[in-house]
Each structure stands twice: as C-alpha cells, then as structure tokens.
Design a protein around this motif. Sequence first.
Motif, PDB file in Angstrom:
ATOM      1  N   SER A 105       0.831  -1.213   0.000  1.00  0.00           N
ATOM      2  CA  SER A 105       0.000   0.000   0.000  1.00  0.00           C
ATOM      3  C   SER A 105       0.860   1.255   0.000  1.00  0.00           C
ATOM      4  CB  SER A 105      -0.936   0.025   1.206  1.00  0.00           C
ATOM      5  OG  SER A 105      -1.899  -0.990   1.084  1.00  0.00           O
ATOM      6  N   GLU A 106       1.938   1.237   0.764  1.00  0.00           N
ATOM      7  CA  GLU A 106       2.831   2.396   0.823  1.00  0.00           C
ATOM      8  C   GLU A 106       3.583   2.575  -0.503  1.00  0.00           C
ATOM      9  OE1 GLU A 106       6.559   4.212   3.423  1.00  0.00           O
ATOM     10  OE2 GLU A 106       5.481   2.461   4.196  1.00  0.00           O
ATOM     11  N   VAL A 107       4.002   1.469  -1.111  1.00  0.00           N
ATOM     12  CA  VAL A 107       4.678   1.542  -2.405  1.00  0.00           C
ATOM     13  C   VAL A 107       3.742   2.195  -3.423  1.00  0.00           C
ATOM     14  CG1 VAL A 107       5.631   0.197  -4.335  1.00  0.00           C
ATOM     15  CG2 VAL A 107       6.163  -0.459  -1.981  1.00  0.00           C
ATOM     16  N   ILE A 108       2.482   1.753  -3.442  1.00  0.00           N
ATOM     17  CA  ILE A 108       1.500   2.314  -4.371  1.00  0.00           C
ATOM     18  C   ILE A 108       1.270   3.790  -4.088  1.00  0.00           C
ATOM     19  CG2 ILE A 108      -0.933   2.237  -5.061  1.00  0.00           C
ATOM     20  CD1 ILE A 108      -0.756  -0.847  -4.607  1.00  0.00           C
ATOM     21  N   GLU A 109       1.126   4.134  -2.836  1.00  0.00           N
ATOM     22  CA  GLU A 109       0.894   5.533  -2.466  1.00  0.00           C
ATOM     23  C   GLU A 109       2.060   6.415  -2.908  1.00  0.00           C
ATOM     24  OE1 GLU A 109      -1.032   8.794  -1.180  1.00  0.00           O
ATOM     25  OE2 GLU A 109      -1.880   6.776  -1.167  1.00  0.00           O
ATOM     26  N   ARG A 110       3.274   5.975  -2.651  1.00  0.00           N
ATOM     27  CA  ARG A 110       4.451   6.769  -3.033  1.00  0.00           C
ATOM     28  C   ARG A 110       4.640   6.830  -4.542  1.00  0.00           C
ATOM     29  NH1 ARG A 110       9.113   6.854   1.298  1.00  0.00           N
ATOM     30  NH2 ARG A 110       7.867   6.751   3.179  1.00  0.00           N
ATOM     31  N   ALA A 111       4.197   5.784  -5.255  1.00  0.00           N
ATOM     32  CA  ALA A 111       4.310   5.767  -6.713  1.00  0.00           C
ATOM     33  C   ALA A 111       3.429   6.831  -7.358  1.00  0.00           C
ATOM     34  CB  ALA A 111       3.951   4.387  -7.249  1.00  0.00           C
ATOM     35  N   GLN A 112       2.457   7.350  -6.621  1.00  0.00           N
ATOM     36  CA  GLN A 112       1.613   8.419  -7.156  1.00  0.00           C
ATOM     37  C   GLN A 112       2.409   9.699  -7.383  1.00  0.00           C
ATOM     38  OE1 GLN A 112      -1.521   7.629  -8.155  1.00  0.00           O
ATOM     39  NE2 GLN A 112      -0.890   5.610  -7.422  1.00  0.00           N
ATOM     40  N   SER A 113       3.510   9.859  -6.653  1.00  0.00           N
ATOM     41  CA  SER A 113       4.295  11.086  -6.797  1.00  0.00           C
ATOM     42  C   SER A 113       5.703  10.857  -7.347  1.00  0.00           C
ATOM     43  CB  SER A 113       4.381  11.820  -5.460  1.00  0.00           C
ATOM     44  OG  SER A 113       4.957  10.993  -4.475  1.00  0.00           O
ATOM     45  N   ALA A 114       6.227   9.631  -7.255  1.00  0.00           N
ATOM     46  CA  ALA A 114       7.569   9.348  -7.774  1.00  0.00           C
ATOM     47  C   ALA A 114       7.706   7.853  -8.060  1.00  0.00           C
ATOM     48  CB  ALA A 114       8.632   9.768  -6.759  1.00  0.00           C
ATOM     49  N   PRO A 115       8.466   7.491  -9.093  1.00  0.00           N
ATOM     50  CA  PRO A 115       8.679   6.069  -9.389  1.00  0.00           C
ATOM     51  C   PRO A 115       9.286   5.330  -8.202  1.00  0.00           C
ATOM     52  CG  PRO A 115       9.493   7.437 -11.180  1.00  0.00           C
ATOM     53  CD  PRO A 115       9.156   8.359 -10.034  1.00  0.00           C
ATOM     54  N   GLN A 116       8.869   4.081  -8.019  1.00  0.00           N
ATOM     55  CA  GLN A 116       9.363   3.242  -6.929  1.00  0.00           C
ATOM     56  C   GLN A 116      10.059   2.029  -7.546  1.00  0.00           C
ATOM     57  OE1 GLN A 116       8.721   4.326  -3.510  1.00  0.00           O
ATOM     58  NE2 GLN A 116       8.315   6.077  -4.847  1.00  0.00           N
ATOM     59  N   THR A 117      11.348   1.874  -7.290  1.00  0.00           N
ATOM     60  CA  THR A 117      12.119   0.760  -7.832  1.00  0.00           C
ATOM     61  C   THR A 117      12.100  -0.394  -6.843  1.00  0.00           C
ATOM     62  OG1 THR A 117      13.573   2.290  -8.999  1.00  0.00           O
ATOM     63  CG2 THR A 117      14.408   0.056  -8.665  1.00  0.00           C
ATOM     64  N   ILE A 118      11.819  -1.587  -7.369  1.00  0.00           N
ATOM     65  CA  ILE A 118      11.863  -2.791  -6.535  1.00  0.00           C
ATOM     66  C   ILE A 118      13.069  -3.598  -6.985  1.00  0.00           C
ATOM     67  CG2 ILE A 118      10.665  -4.903  -5.852  1.00  0.00           C
ATOM     68  CD1 ILE A 118       8.036  -3.393  -6.335  1.00  0.00           C
ATOM     69  N   THR A 119      13.924  -3.934  -6.026  1.00  0.00           N
ATOM     70  CA  THR A 119      15.153  -4.655  -6.337  1.00  0.00           C
ATOM     71  C   THR A 119      15.023  -6.130  -5.975  1.00  0.00           C
ATOM     72  OG1 THR A 119      16.131  -4.193  -4.168  1.00  0.00           O
ATOM     73  CG2 THR A 119      16.553  -2.599  -5.932  1.00  0.00           C
ATOM     74  N   ARG A 120      15.754  -6.942  -6.710  1.00  0.00           N
ATOM     75  CA  ARG A 120      15.834  -8.375  -6.420  1.00  0.00           C
ATOM     76  C   ARG A 120      17.312  -8.724  -6.427  1.00  0.00           C
ATOM     77  NH1 ARG A 120      12.112 -12.017  -9.797  1.00  0.00           N
ATOM     78  NH2 ARG A 120      10.756 -11.702  -8.022  1.00  0.00           N
ATOM     79  N   ASN A 121      17.779  -9.338  -5.356  1.00  0.00           N
ATOM     80  CA  ASN A 121      19.195  -9.683  -5.206  1.00  0.00           C
ATOM     81  C   ASN A 121      20.090  -8.457  -5.361  1.00  0.00           C
ATOM     82  OD1 ASN A 121      18.541 -12.448  -4.873  1.00  0.00           O
ATOM     83  ND2 ASN A 121      18.474 -12.702  -7.100  1.00  0.00           N
ATOM     84  N   GLY A 122      19.621  -7.324  -4.862  1.00  0.00           N
ATOM     85  CA  GLY A 122      20.408  -6.106  -4.867  1.00  0.00           C
ATOM     86  C   GLY A 122      20.436  -5.351  -6.189  1.00  0.00           C
ATOM     87  N   LYS A 123      19.726  -5.850  -7.196  1.00  0.00           N
ATOM     88  CA  LYS A 123      19.717  -5.200  -8.506  1.00  0.00           C
ATOM     89  C   LYS A 123      18.311  -4.733  -8.845  1.00  0.00           C
ATOM     90  CE  LYS A 123      23.428  -8.119 -10.202  1.00  0.00           C
ATOM     91  NZ  LYS A 123      23.786  -9.177 -11.121  1.00  0.00           N
TER      92      LYS A 123
END
Length: 88
Positions: free
Chosen positions: A21-39
């Motif tokens: 929910s927080e990721v979605i909320e923050r994505a409304q104002s700025a892109p949110q990068t999700i990393t896997r294995n540090g990348k």
Amino acid sequence: MQSSRRGDESWTVASAKAKLSEVIERAQSAPQTITRNGKPSVVVVSAEEWQRKTARKGTLAEFLMESPLRGADLDLERKSDEPRDSEL
C-alpha cells in the motif's frame, strides 16, 4: 528502503510485499524501484505516469514527415542482384 539518485525510491521485494500500500501511495508522486538480489528489477509508477509515457504521439506518417532527413538526397535504390540459392 533506500533513496536513489534519480529521486525515486528503492524497495527490496520483501519490503515491497510487506508495504505494498505504501509503495502504491508513493508511486503516485515518484517512481518506486523494486530490487531483487540487490539489482533493480521493476519500477512501479502511477497509472497517470504510465499513460503519459506510453501515449501515442502522432502517426507514423506524421513522424516520417517531420524527419530531419525528409528531402535529403538519399540513395534508396535497391540492388538488383540475383537471388541466392538456398537448400530446402
């Protein structure tokens, strides 16, 4: 969560799952990068941003008409070589 140089924020997969929910909320104002294995793996953006980035900006004909090469004297003739033999 870590900050990125581009102004977006970075989340691990685990933290993004736990705080979706927080990721979605923050994505409304700025892109949110999700990393896997540090990348970086994926970027979550608002639907509005996605539409803006993927919207068609005219037709192919308009694009070609606006080309800086329009009117340039390019040699576009095709060579009339014989076809190659091919094994079937």
